[in-house]
Design a protein around this motif. Structure first.
Motif, short mmCIF file in Angstrom:
data_model
loop_
_atom_site.label_atom_id
_atom_site.label_comp_id
_atom_site.label_asym_id
_atom_site.label_seq_id
_atom_site.Cartn_x
_atom_site.Cartn_y
_atom_site.Cartn_z
N THR A 50 0.80 -1.16 0.01
CA THR A 50 0.03 0.03 0.11
C THR A 50 1.00 1.22 -0.04
O THR A 50 1.94 1.31 1.00
N GLY A 54 -2.76 5.72 0.44
CA GLY A 54 -3.56 4.49 0.81
C GLY A 54 -3.99 3.48 -0.42
O GLY A 54 -5.05 3.00 -0.36
N HIS A 55 -3.29 3.64 -1.63
CA HIS A 55 -3.72 2.81 -2.80
C HIS A 55 -2.91 1.69 -2.81
O HIS A 55 -1.74 1.61 -2.63
N ALA A 56 -3.53 0.58 -3.11
CA ALA A 56 -2.71 -0.91 -3.32
C ALA A 56 -1.73 -0.58 -4.53
O ALA A 56 -2.23 -0.23 -5.58
N PRO A 115 -0.20 5.13 6.40
CA PRO A 115 0.00 5.69 4.89
C PRO A 115 0.14 7.22 5.21
O PRO A 115 1.05 8.02 4.86
#
Length: 205
Positions: A50, A54-56, A115
């Protein structure tokens, strides 16, 4: 027709000169790295983590960029901030080509490095730095993949603890191939030199 001895000598000298010239061309075709060349000795850039927004993300998301990956954590008292400062200066010295490179800062302390914390931390050093967080299991697997290591030290009683970790900087080309290995003590000139070569190679391919 049988050649005289002087003529044969001149012909042999010409052949040797041609052989040396060809050998020189072959050598010149290979990059003259100053850092440790690990091509073929470490696996491609591959992970599922991640990012600090906060993005995969996966290793494939950074294809097309030269990547400098470093394992560390935001509570690190010394080597991490020093290394990120070093890499920021390297990026500044690269100039415009630095836009084709990314610093990936992989946390070895996922319990504390959220994050949001990672985002503030890496952006304080360089806008081309990305913080990456994963589960303890994923982080351990990634470190093992690149023969890195980290160990959480005992809690000092107030929830504070240190994490001992390797300090290698792994450098991948635009195709995600592991190409070079550096240390925080590597000369800035050497890192800048090799990144210029690596970014240039990618631009020509």
């Amino acid at each position: 027709m049988k050649l005289s001895r002087p003529v044969r000598a001149v012909a042999l000298m010409a052949l040797f000169a041609m052989a040396f010239a060809l050998a020189g061309c072959q050598r010149d075709a290979q990059p003259q790295w100053r850092l440790t060349d690990v091509s073929g000795h470490l696996p491609d850039l591959d992970f599922r983590l991640t990012d600090d927004n906060g993005h995969a993300v996966t290793g494939a998301d950074y294809k097309g960029k030269v990547v400098l990956m470093y394992f560390g954590y935001t509570h690190c008292p010394d080597v991490c901030p020093l290394t990120l400062t070093q890499l920021h200066v390297v990026m500044q010295r690269l100039g415009a080509p630095a836009d084709d490179a990314r610093i990936l800062f992989v946390s070895v302390d996922p319990a504390r490095d959220t994050p949001e914390i990672m985002h503030a931390y890496v952006n304080a050093f360089d806008k081309r730095a990305v913080g990456l967080i994963g589960s303890e299991r994923d982080t351990e697997a990634l470190a093992k993949r690149y023969r890195s290591a980290f160990t959480r030290e005992p809690d000092r009683g107030d929830g504070a603890y240190d994490v001992s970790h390797s300090s290698a900087i792994y450098i991948f080309d635009r195709d995600g191939k592991a190409r070079l290995l550096a240390t925080p003590s590597a000369a800035q000139d050497d890192i800048v030199h090799d990144l210029h070569l690596l970014i240039g190679l990618g631009a020509k391919s």
